[in-house]
Structure formats: C-alpha cells, structure tokens
Write an enzyme that holds these catalytic residues in place. Structure first.
Site, PDB file in Angstrom:
ATOM      1  N   ARG A  54       0.844  -1.191   0.000  1.00 47.56           N
ATOM      2  CA  ARG A  54       0.000   0.000   0.000  1.00 47.56           C
ATOM      3  C   ARG A  54       0.882   1.245   0.000  1.00 47.56           C
ATOM      4  O   ARG A  54       1.547   1.535   0.993  1.00 47.56           O
ATOM      5  CB  ARG A  54      -0.906   0.041   1.236  1.00 47.56           C
ATOM      6  CG  ARG A  54      -2.035  -0.975   1.262  1.00 47.56           C
ATOM      7  CD  ARG A  54      -2.968  -0.623   2.424  1.00 47.56           C
ATOM      8  NE  ARG A  54      -4.081  -1.541   2.551  1.00 47.56           N
ATOM      9  CZ  ARG A  54      -4.208  -2.449   3.524  1.00 47.56           C
ATOM     10  NH1 ARG A  54      -3.255  -2.558   4.440  1.00 47.56           N
ATOM     11  NH2 ARG A  54      -5.260  -3.222   3.590  1.00 47.56           N
ATOM     12  N   SER A  74      -8.835  -9.370   3.914  1.00 43.92           N
ATOM     13  CA  SER A  74     -10.182  -9.664   4.415  1.00 43.92           C
ATOM     14  C   SER A  74     -11.268  -9.215   3.450  1.00 43.92           C
ATOM     15  O   SER A  74     -12.451  -9.393   3.721  1.00 43.92           O
ATOM     16  CB  SER A  74     -10.391  -8.990   5.769  1.00 43.92           C
ATOM     17  OG  SER A  74     -10.317  -7.585   5.628  1.00 43.92           O
ATOM     18  N   HIS A 128       5.032 -12.775   8.294  1.00 43.02           N
ATOM     19  CA  HIS A 128       5.631 -11.440   8.388  1.00 43.02           C
ATOM     20  C   HIS A 128       5.654 -10.946   9.832  1.00 43.02           C
ATOM     21  O   HIS A 128       6.659 -10.415  10.306  1.00 43.02           O
ATOM     22  CB  HIS A 128       4.857 -10.464   7.498  1.00 43.02           C
ATOM     23  CG  HIS A 128       5.474  -9.101   7.424  1.00 43.02           C
ATOM     24  ND1 HIS A 128       4.826  -8.011   6.893  1.00 43.02           N
ATOM     25  CD2 HIS A 128       6.701  -8.638   7.825  1.00 43.02           C
ATOM     26  CE1 HIS A 128       5.621  -6.953   6.957  1.00 43.02           C
ATOM     27  NE2 HIS A 128       6.748  -7.302   7.529  1.00 43.02           N
ATOM     28  N   ASP A 180       6.796  -6.353   3.712  1.00 42.58           N
ATOM     29  CA  ASP A 180       6.714  -7.640   3.032  1.00 42.58           C
ATOM     30  C   ASP A 180       6.358  -7.355   1.569  1.00 42.58           C
ATOM     31  O   ASP A 180       6.241  -6.196   1.171  1.00 42.58           O
ATOM     32  CB  ASP A 180       5.636  -8.498   3.702  1.00 42.58           C
ATOM     33  CG  ASP A 180       5.795  -9.987   3.414  1.00 42.58           C
ATOM     34  OD1 ASP A 180       6.719 -10.359   2.686  1.00 42.58           O
ATOM     35  OD2 ASP A 180       4.962 -10.765   3.919  1.00 42.58           O
ATOM     36  N   ASP A 220      -0.232  -0.669   8.013  1.00 40.75           N
ATOM     37  CA  ASP A 220      -0.024   0.434   7.067  1.00 40.75           C
ATOM     38  C   ASP A 220      -1.304   1.150   6.650  1.00 40.75           C
ATOM     39  O   ASP A 220      -1.260   2.095   5.858  1.00 40.75           O
ATOM     40  CB  ASP A 220       0.722  -0.063   5.824  1.00 40.75           C
ATOM     41  CG  ASP A 220       0.022  -1.235   5.145  1.00 40.75           C
ATOM     42  OD1 ASP A 220      -1.049  -1.647   5.613  1.00 40.75           O
ATOM     43  OD2 ASP A 220       0.557  -1.729   4.129  1.00 40.75           O
ATOM     44  N   ASP A 221      -2.447   0.705   7.160  1.00 42.74           N
ATOM     45  CA  ASP A 221      -3.710   1.378   6.841  1.00 42.74           C
ATOM     46  C   ASP A 221      -4.351   2.003   8.075  1.00 42.74           C
ATOM     47  O   ASP A 221      -5.562   2.228   8.108  1.00 42.74           O
ATOM     48  CB  ASP A 221      -4.691   0.397   6.189  1.00 42.74           C
ATOM     49  CG  ASP A 221      -5.057  -0.773   7.105  1.00 42.74           C
ATOM     50  OD1 ASP A 221      -4.355  -0.973   8.124  1.00 42.74           O
ATOM     51  OD2 ASP A 221      -6.030  -1.483   6.804  1.00 42.74           O
ATOM     52  N   ASP A 230      -4.584 -13.290  14.709  1.00 44.57           N
ATOM     53  CA  ASP A 230      -5.382 -12.501  15.647  1.00 44.57           C
ATOM     54  C   ASP A 230      -6.460 -13.348  16.331  1.00 44.57           C
ATOM     55  O   ASP A 230      -6.675 -13.242  17.551  1.00 44.57           O
ATOM     56  CB  ASP A 230      -5.988 -11.271  14.971  1.00 44.57           C
ATOM     57  CG  ASP A 230      -6.689 -11.596  13.666  1.00 44.57           C
ATOM     58  OD1 ASP A 230      -6.570 -12.735  13.168  1.00 44.57           O
ATOM     59  OD2 ASP A 230      -7.354 -10.691  13.109  1.00 44.57           O
TER      60      ASP A 230
END
Length: 439
Positions: free
Chosen positions: A108, A313, A181, A135, A203-204, A282
């Site tokens: 991203r 997702s 990662h 990654d 990163d988001d 998670d």
C-alpha cells in the site's frame, strides 16, 4: 546564586576599604591649616567636619548594604525566591523507556498517510523510533518508505515465496503471509534490535494526536499487572453513536483482544513465538490457550482508525462497522493522571458494583425510552448466546464472539452508549467464565 551573592559582598568590602584609603589620601594631601592665608580657620574646620560627615554617611550606607547581602546569603532561599531570581527552564517530563512503533507494510503506497501522522505526532524520535517492516517486495511502496530517510528504519522481510497450504486454504494465502511477516518482524524488534516493548500498527491505520501519550502512560500499568497482556488503541464498538464524545479520557479493561494498534512486552513474545500460528494470528490470540484469562486496556474513543478497505479480508466489516469508527481528536494528558484504577484488584470491585447496581431494563425500554429518566447507566441482561446476539444487533453493537468472548467485553459485559444513555449488556450477576461453545 550563592556565588553571585558572595562576589557582591567581596566587591562591597573592597569599595569600603578603597573609599577610606582615598579619604585618607585626600586629607593628607590638603595644605597645612597654618598656610591657608586669609581663609578663616573656623570656617575651614566647619567645612572639614561637614565633608567628614558626608563621607561617614556614605560609609554607613556601604556597610549597611554589605550586611544586608551577608544576611541574605546566610538565609535559606525559598523556592519562590529561586524562581524569581533565576531563569528556570523546566524540561518536559520524558519517560525513561523506549517504545518503538512497528509499522507492518506490504503493497500500500498509502502507508504515507500512516507515517505522516505518526511522525507529526511523535514527541521524540529517540524515545519512539519508527520501524517499518515491509513484506511483498512492492517497489512503489518501498520508494514511499525510503523517502522518509532517517526518520524511519526500513526493514524488509526476505522470504517472499508462497507458502504451501492445504488446497482448501489457497484462498487464504494472504493470511499465511501476514502471520509469517508478523513473526519475522517481531523477532527483529525484540531480538535483533533488543527492545523490551513495541506498539504494532498496520499500514492502513491513522493515529490520534495523543496516540503516543496514551501508550507512554499505560506502559507502566501493562508492566506491573500480570493479568494484562496488551494495551490497544482500538474500540471495536467505537462508532459515533456508541461512544461518549465528552469522555475521551475513559479507559477500560477488556477480555477481547482488539489489535489495530496494540502494545505487547518482550516477555509475552517469548511466550508466544515458539507456538506462533501459520495463519489467522489474531483469532489465535483470542483462544483461551493463549489469552490465559488475561485482559487488555482499551479506550472509550479509539486512538486509531483504519482507512484500508481493500486487503486480505476483502473489506469484511469495513462498510458495516469500521468506516464509522470515531477517531479521538482531543489530546488527553494521560501521563499526568493516576491510572492505577485499571489494575485488576481495584478495577473489578468498582466495575462489578457499577454494572450490577445499574437499573435492569428491557430492550424495549431502551428502544422507546418513554419511561427511562436520566443518562443511566442501565443494564440489559442476556443469558444465552442467542439472546446476546439478538440484543447486540438491536442495540447496534457488534454481535460476534471469539472463543465465547464478545467484542469489548469484560467479565461478559459490553459497555456502550445508546441514544445518549450508558448501557451495560451483561450476563446475570455471579458470572464466572466464558463458554467457548458460544463462538
């Protein structure tokens, strides 16, 4: 200050001696009275007496000033006097610990939005080093990260090969790579860089102005309470209508692992790393075998929001929930607050009392609100998985459970706002444990 006063006294004493020496030379240098010619002897004596009086008065003033400064130097200086007499520069209190920020990145280029906020809000580059672990080998994203130069440390996950998975899991290849990662990146932070804690963001994620203040204040709480295993910046039920915008300082314990901007200690990583999962890390964290009845800290108003609809997702929950999460905009000075109430032995007593002393109402009462007076708190009781899900959906909170634990739940209780009223969606009093069959 003491040196200045001593110098002044010595200078005064020197002036006193010098004044008398000059006076003596002056008197010696005057012509003998007998040679004054026509000057009247009586007038001359009067004038000399007046001159001596003036000199004596000057000497008295010098001696008085010397005595005053001598007394001041002997007297202890009050703090207020120190502030008045010395230009005091009070440094901003800073923690003695380093909290690295680990940014998990892939492909991203919008990681720039996340990094811009982190760098603009970061109070110290030394105390909060930013490590961007990339990654995927995406060149454009690498160039964006590289453009920050020494403001960040850019590391690259070396193994970009596909992971062998069962045929039915080929569509989950992305989840396997993310787990790989995370494992590599956390090993870098704790083992290569020898850090003792870390805050992980992806990163988001965009962070709030008091993001760093939040984690700085809660690090000692996490370190001191063995019943805690993480601090999260995220509230799963953090939508505008479900949180109190006037209570940005509210913090809670939660049994549900929130993620999305979270802190862990090296000791926990040492425990988890040997059994780290190959995918879905998670949800694995939310299993009883990992959680071990430990809790996290989470805020009333989130200190992170996600702006990444596209990902592995495929936008799950984003359009329905995540895009509506409220990001805190008010800076809360958490480091100046006493947060010891979050320690389990204090928190549980107050929490249980508050929940079960709240007025028990039916969901219809909340929806119509005709007979309810005041902002609450009110309690809605569920007794089964199905009743929880029905009530949660009707009240607008997330209804999924992981290993029997509802999102944001603590001791089975979900706290939120409904039409401006504080509501506890709670199991019957005397709750003891979660039922994993509810998942």
């Amino acid at each position: 200050m003491v040196r200045k006063k001593s110098s002044f006294i010595l200078c005064g004493a020197f002036l006193f001696v010098a004044w008398n020496a000059l006076l003596l030379l002056y008197l010696w240098g005057r012509p003998p009275i007998g040679r004054l010619g026509d000057v009247n002897l009586a007038e001359e004596m009067i004038r000399l007496a007046e001159e001596v009086e003036v000199h004596l008065d000057t000497q008295k003033k010098l001696l008085k000033q010397i005595e005053i400064h001598r007394e001041v130097s002997r007297r202890p200086t009050a703090p207020s006097e120190k502030i008045r007499n010395i230009e005091v520069t009070t440094p901003n209190p800073s923690p003695e610990f380093i909290i690295p920020i680990l940014v998990i990145a892939c492909d991203r280029v919008t990681v720039k939005r996340s990094l811009d906020r982190l760098i603009s809000y970061r109070p110290s580059a030394e105390l909060y080093p930013i490590i961007v672990s990339q990654d995927c080998g995406h060149a454009d994203t690498a160039r964006v990260i590289g453009s920050y130069g020494e403001q960040v440390t850019h590391i690259k996950q070396p193994d970009l090969a596909d992971i062998k998975v069962r045929p039915e899991h080929r569509k989950f290849q992305g989840y396997y790579k993310i787990a790989r990662h995370y494992r590599w990146a956390l090993n870098q932070v704790f083992n290569t860089f020898s850090q003792s804690t870390v805050v992980i963001v992806e990163d988001d994620l965009e962070v709030a102005p008091d993001f760093f203040e939040y984690f700085q204040a809660l690090y000692p709480i996490l370190r001191s309470d063995p019943t805690l295993w993480c601090v999260s910046a995220w509230n799963d039920n953090g939508r505008d209508a479900l949180v109190d915008p006037s209570k940005a300082e509210l913090l809670y314990r939660t049994d549900f692992f929130p993620g999305l901007g979270w802190m862990l200690l090296k000791e926990l990583w040492n425990e988890l790393e040997p059994k780290w999962p190959s995918a879905f890390w998670d949800d694995w964290m939310r299993q009883p075998e990992q959680r071990k009845n430990r809790s996290c800290i989470r805020p009333e108003i989130s200190r992170t929001i996600t702006f990444g609809r596209k990902g592995v997702s495929l936008g799950q929950f984003f359009d329905q929930y995540l895009r509506y999460i409220r990001l805190n905009t008010e800076f809360v000075p958490f480091t100046k607050q006493d947060l010891s109430f979050l320690l389990k032995e204090k928190y549980d007593v107050i929490f249980v009392q508050e929940v079960y002393s709240a007025t028990l109402v039916k969901i219809e009462d909340l929806q119509h609100g005709g007979n309810l007076k005041g902002p609450g708190p009110y309690r809605v009781q569920y007794s089964s998985r199905d009743s929880f899900k029905v009530f949660a959906r009707n009240l607008g909170v997330m209804d999924d459970l992981k290993s029997g634990v509802p999102r944001t739940g603590y001791r089975g209780v979900v706290s939120f706002l409904h039409r401006g009223r504080r509501v506890f969606l709670a199991p019957p009093e005397g709750w003891t444990q979660y039922d994993i069959s509810w998942s």
